[in-house]
Every structure is written in C-alpha cells, then in structure tokens.
Write an enzyme that holds these catalytic residues in place. Structure first.
Site: not given
Ligand code: AMP
Length: 279
Positions: A37, A184, A187
C-alpha cells in the site's frame, strides 16, 4: 495529515488544494496497510502535489462466507504509517456514509469481471466497481493508484473509468513482494507459521510456468502440472490458474508474446491467496 470522515469536509479540503493549483492523487485501500500500500502512496506523492488515502472495508465486495468480520482493522497503526510517508489526508467513511438507508445502485462492469475471481467470488466485482465509483466521485482526484497485485480489479477499474468517462487517470503500480517472493497482502497475517513457509510456492510456480510457456511447452500441460504441484506442496484448493490476455483477461490457449498474463488464486488452509505475473 488531515482526517476526513464525511463527504462535505473531504470535498472542502480537496477544493482548498485545487484553489492553490495543486494536483490530487488518490489511493483507495481497506486498511491493515503494508509496504505494498505504501508504495502506492510513494508513487502518488511523486506524481501529485497532494495525496488522499481512504480506508474503507467495503461490505459489498465480500461474499456471505468470506472474511468481512475478521478482516483486520487497525486504523491508528495505519494512520501512523501514512504519516511517515507524508500522505496529506486520510479519508475514513463509515458504512452509513457510503451506503445510507435506501441506497439502491450498483455498478456492473462486464467482460473483464466474468472469469477468474469474478467466477469464484460472485458479486465481488460489482461491490468493488460500486465503491470505487463512489470514492472517485467523492475525492475527484487527478490520478488514482491501484496495485497490479489485484490485476483483475485494476482492469475492471480501468474499464469503468473509460466507459463512464470519469475524469481520472488510473495509474497501475507493480506488486510489492517479500524477499522470498510472496506478494504482500493484508491477508498474509492469517497464515500460520507453517503455511507461511509454503506460501512463496505460489509465486515460484507462476515464474516456473512463465518460463515453460515462453519456451513453447503446451499451455494445458504446464498449467495442469502446476496445479498438481501446488496441491502437493500443501495448498488446499486451486480456484484457478490461467493464462489470459492481459487487457481483456480472456483465457488464452496459446502464448501471445507481450499480451499474456498468468493469474492464480489458491487456498492455503482458510486463506485465499492471489498473485499474477506478466509472461
Ligand atoms: P486492499 O487494501 O487490499 O484493497 O488494497 C488496496 C490497494 O493496494 C489496491 O490497489 C491493491 O491492488 C494494492 N495492493 C495490495 N497489495 C499490494 C502489493 N503487494 N503490491 C502493490 N499493490 C498492492
């Protein structure tokens, strides 16, 4: 870092920046922030004068038997991390603000949402498309940043922004990984110590498939062998492992150089992990 919890104050804050001629970047998240993030925040800071990060665990994108209730919620820790990366504002809408009584609209994106996670998680992408449309219209950023980690989500959002003429540029950001290759994810903290040792097999398997596909091995044989391999290493179920066109996400029976993406979703115990790579 400013905090906003309602749409009116958020819009006033953004309007004040705009009145100064500043550009605005936006990073929507569900919180439990990790380095992945934070790379989105860094990228947004590079490309925009101001950066808004939202944290909203969106009930509409979780299925009835999924992890909405146990999804990690650690807002103060998240806020501290965002401050170290110089985010300008944290937007924390409540469920009542996003979906007030009587809310009865959904955004559905066709095509790219149909296979992969769309098939395995019915309704998931309607939930994603609906909340992202609302967040984009609330923040009205110049640019919004999404991770390639959630590749089908990224393609879904690019589609909806194009189809609905939303005046925002979507910036994809490469997947941030642990040293052993595990993507990353918020979860990952569900994994037991033993499961954590198995988890990097997912990325290794994708890399192995990609090199075999590039060298001309038949797609089906490569993918079937890889699924068996994941199960033999301790994964409990493979939702999908597919070679897809990188724009339409249509399943490919043959390798198309520059347009092929491998995507996987698999369970390790109760935890569903996803990953994808360019081939
Ligand atoms: P989430 O909190 O899982 O909804 O993710 C929020 C944003 O962070 C989304 O655009 C995800 O694709 C991005 N994101 C989550 N994990 C990663 C990662 N390992 N690398 C790059 N972006 C990520």
């Amino acid at each position: 870092m400013q905090r906003f919890t309602d749409i009116v104050s958020l819009r006033e804050g953004v309007a004040a920046w705009r009145a100064n001629g500043e550009t605005v970047g936006f990073v929507p998240t569900m919180g439990a922030l990790h380095e992945g993030h934070l790379t989105l925040v860094d990228e947004a800071k590079k490309r925009c004068n101001r950066v808004v990060v939202s944290i909203f665990v969106n009930p509409k994108q979780f299925g009835p038997n999924e992890d909405f209730n146990r999804y990690p919620r650690v807002v103060e820790e998240d806020a501290a991390k965002l401050a170290t990366r110089h985010a300008d504002a944290l937007y924390l809408p409540t469920v009542d603000i996003m979906y007030p009584k009587g809310f009865n609209t959904a955004v559905h994106v066709g095509g790219v949402t149909e296979g992969l996670c769309g098939a395995a998680r019915p309704g998931h992408f309607n939930g994603v498309a609906t909340v992202v449309t609302k967040l984009l219209l609330q923040v009205m950023p110049d640019k919004a940043f999404f991770g390639e980690k959630d590749y089908q989500q990224l393609r879904t959002i690019q589609h909806l922004v194009h189809d609905l003429d939303l005046p925002v540029y979507i910036v994809p950001v490469p997947t941030a990984r642990e040293q052993d290759g595990l993507a990353l994810s918020s979860r990952n903290q569900y994994l037991s110590a033993h499961e954590r040792t198995i988890a990097p097999t997912l990325y290794q398997t994708l890399q192995d498939c990609a090199s075999r596909i590039r060298s001309g091995d038949p797609i089906n044989r490569v993918l079937d062998g890889a699924k068996t391999h994941l199960l033999s290493k301790g994964f409990t179920k493979v939702d999908y492992l597919e070679l897809c066109h990188n724009a339409t996400l249509a399943k490919l029976a043959e390798y198309v150089p520059h347009h092929s993406r491998l995507l996987v979703a698999a369970f390790l115990g109760q935890t569903r992990l996803i990953d994808n790579i360019d081939v």
